[in-house]
Design a protein around this motif. Structure first.
Motif, PDB file in Angstrom:
ATOM      1  N   LEU A  49      10.275  27.289  -3.061  1.00 42.16           N
ATOM      2  CA  LEU A  49       9.516  26.623  -4.115  1.00 42.16           C
ATOM      3  C   LEU A  49       8.604  25.540  -3.545  1.00 42.16           C
ATOM      4  O   LEU A  49       7.479  25.349  -4.036  1.00 42.16           O
ATOM      5  N   ILE A  50       9.055  24.836  -2.523  1.00 45.11           N
ATOM      6  CA  ILE A  50       8.194  23.830  -1.880  1.00 45.11           C
ATOM      7  C   ILE A  50       6.956  24.489  -1.289  1.00 45.11           C
ATOM      8  O   ILE A  50       5.827  24.006  -1.453  1.00 45.11           O
ATOM      9  N   PRO A  87       7.949  30.821  -9.524  1.00 42.80           N
ATOM     10  CA  PRO A  87       8.069  30.518 -10.962  1.00 42.80           C
ATOM     11  C   PRO A  87       8.146  31.759 -11.843  1.00 42.80           C
ATOM     12  O   PRO A  87       8.833  31.759 -12.864  1.00 42.80           O
ATOM     13  N   LEU A  88       7.460  32.823 -11.439  1.00 41.24           N
ATOM     14  CA  LEU A  88       7.430  34.012 -12.278  1.00 41.24           C
ATOM     15  C   LEU A  88       8.595  34.957 -12.014  1.00 41.24           C
ATOM     16  O   LEU A  88       8.987  35.727 -12.888  1.00 41.24           O
ATOM     17  N   GLY A  89       9.166  34.913 -10.826  1.00 39.73           N
ATOM     18  CA  GLY A  89      10.183  35.887 -10.466  1.00 39.73           C
ATOM     19  C   GLY A  89      11.621  35.418 -10.556  1.00 39.73           C
ATOM     20  O   GLY A  89      12.534  36.249 -10.542  1.00 39.73           O
ATOM     21  N   VAL A 142      12.961  20.880 -13.857  1.00 37.57           N
ATOM     22  CA  VAL A 142      12.012  21.005 -12.746  1.00 37.57           C
ATOM     23  C   VAL A 142      11.402  22.407 -12.730  1.00 37.57           C
ATOM     24  O   VAL A 142      10.177  22.567 -12.626  1.00 37.57           O
ATOM     25  N   PHE A 143      12.257  23.418 -12.841  1.00 29.74           N
ATOM     26  CA  PHE A 143      11.746  24.785 -12.824  1.00 29.74           C
ATOM     27  C   PHE A 143      10.844  25.040 -14.023  1.00 29.74           C
ATOM     28  O   PHE A 143       9.798  25.693 -13.903  1.00 29.74           O
ATOM     29  N   PHE A 144      11.242  24.520 -15.178  1.00 29.50           N
ATOM     30  CA  PHE A 144      10.431  24.665 -16.384  1.00 29.50           C
ATOM     31  C   PHE A 144       9.059  24.014 -16.199  1.00 29.50           C
ATOM     32  O   PHE A 144       8.023  24.609 -16.527  1.00 29.50           O
TER      33      PHE A 144
END
Length: 484
Positions: A112-113, A152-154, A48-50
């Motif tokens: 994230l949501i 996503p970046l941190g 999911v994160f990917f």
């Protein structure tokens, strides 16, 4: 103090290793009856994160690969187009720490949501802005997509430390960052392929002489590119809502049992940690400059009469090479955990050689006779080598930063590194608003060359520190993981 791990008894020894100037104030480990466990669901969390990282990076690199099409169809300038990722970078710098504070209070799921929803709103604004050909609406919508990039970046190092074992940690950080690199890479292919028209430099220079039908066809292609962004953003919202918990029921490592520094205390520690500053500057004088340099490849290659289509394929192959090297370097570092800085230095030396070669070719100092060389093929090789070098070391910078800053929360470390990177990228993009710099692009590659050289010099002053690894490696061979 005892802990049950797969039916075995594991004695937890008192942690005595030092961590900078926080060794006396570090919270003690209180494991209670907590077990060290690994959960099979961690692979779904990683997927999911990917996926979110791929989509986020693809969205960020939407405009630069199709800059020629946008200039021709919408009558925007090069400066206006490259200002869009600069706006996203600036917004990420401003909102990264507030979003991080939300993560601290409510967990990564809620954070994230929120960021995925904002990204969806921003891409929807792009659709409207392109349809009515209104630049300011697209620019305002980019604010929302910029906020959407914060998690996503941190959080790659945070995710790997929260869900994965010591032996998997660096590799998983590399895979998480792979999504970022892969998404930007796909931008070079998806945008130009959907538009489906090869726009040469002479078409850009003679935009006013093109027919209305031709311009409309290009505009429709741009709209289709944005539609893809919207669909992917909505998909991210759905899969995060489906299942993405804040953390596993039991920690995957001993260091994860230790309470991290409180948010503001962690920030204070990072800003007073000279070793972390050296590492952060070294990363962003190399990768921080490379990050905006590659998306502008079509501008850099105009001097060689390379069109947007070929430039896009060079960017695609370079991105894929960089993405693969990030995972390969991470896997190597997982087996040579205490040699991270040495690996970074060796790889950056390779990048220096490739950038020197590219600088000479782009500026005409090195002329290749076409009867003996295939110039585009050589460019594919040199750009790919540069990508493998610059991108391959990014997960190592992240993990080295986490080791140096421990027990600062990994997501705070990753956010600081990425914020610094986007500050550099934002300055780089904004320089293109200057007409002289926008027309004379030699400074782009020379800046990358100078930055990489200085970065290598700084790395010699960074000390090898592995405070977190010292804790995890103590009796790590005795731990038998339960897999659920």
């Amino acid at each position: 103090m005892k802990e049950s791990v797969d039916g075995e008894k594991l004695e937890l020894v008192e942690q005595t290793s030092k961590c900078g100037d926080l060794s006396d104030s570090r919270p003690a480990i209180d494991t209670g009856n907590t077990e060290i466990k690994l959960y099979k669901r961690r692979w779904w969390i990683l997927f999911v994160f990917f996926f979110v990282s791929v989509v986020d990076s693809l969205r960020w690199n939407t405009w630069a690969p199709i800059v020629d099409a946008v200039v021709v169809a919408l009558d925007w300038t090069d400066g206006q187009v490259v200002a869009l990722p600069a706006i996203a970078n600036a917004i990420l710098v401003v909102f990264s720490f507030p979003i991080l504070y939300i993560l601290e209070l409510y967990g990564i799921r809620q954070a994230l949501i929120i960021t995925c929803l904002l990204s969806t709103l921003g891409t929807a604004g792009w659709v409207v802005g392109v349809y009515i050909e209104t630049y300011w609406l697209v620019a305002i919508s980019t604010v929302f997509t910029g906020v959407g990039s914060c998690i996503p970046l941190g959080a790659p190092s945070f995710l790997s430390a929260t869900w994965f074992s010591v032996k998997e940690r660096i590799t998983v950080t590399g895979v998480s960052l792979l999504g970022t690199f892969l998404g930007a890479t796909l931008g070079f292919l998806i945008g130009p392929s959907i538009i489906g028209m090869r726009i040469a430099a002479e078409v850009v220079e003679n935009r006013d002489n093109q027919t209305a039908e031709y311009l409309q066809e290009i505009k429709l292609g741009i709209e289709k590119v944005i539609y893809v962004d919207v669909v992917l953003a909505l998909t991210c919202v759905v899969i995060v809502l489906a299942y993405f918990p804040n953390k596993p029921p039991s920690p995957p490592s001993r260091s994860q049992m230790q309470e991290r520094l409180e948010y503001f205390q962690g920030i204070k520690h990072l800003f007073t940690n000279s070793q972390f500053w050296l590492l952060m500057v070294a990363m962003n004088l190399s990768y921080g400059i490379y990050n905006p340099w590659l998306p502008l490849i079509s501008i850099n290659l105009r001097s060689l009469n390379i069109d947007q289509y070929v430039a896009g394929w060079i960017g695609l192959s370079s991105g894929l090479a960089g993405a693969c090297s990030a995972v390969a370097a991470s896997y190597l570092a997982d087996h040579l955990k205490r040699r991270i800085r040495v690996i970074i230095i060796i790889v950056l030396c390779v990048s220096l050689i490739s950038v020197i070669s590219l600088s000479c070719i782009l500026q005409g100092a090195l002329v290749l006779p076409h009867q003996h060389f295939n110039a585009p093929a050589l460019l594919f090789v040199l750009f790919g080598l540069a990508a493998m070098s610059f991108v391959g070391v990014v997960p190592l910078f992240f993990e080295a930063g986490c080791e140096i800053a421990y027990p600062v929360n990994e997501v705070l470390v990753g956010t600081c590194l990425q914020v610094a990177s986007f500050i550099v990228s934002g300055i780089y993009f904004l320089l293109l608003l200057n007409q002289f710099l926008a027309s004379y692009t030699a400074w782009m590659t020379w800046t990358l060359l100078a930055g990489t050289t200085v970065s290598l010099f700084i790395l010699y002053f960074v000390k090898d520190q592995y405070s977190r690894l010292d804790l995890d490696d103590d009796n790590v061979s005795q731990i038998q993981y339960n897999h659920y």
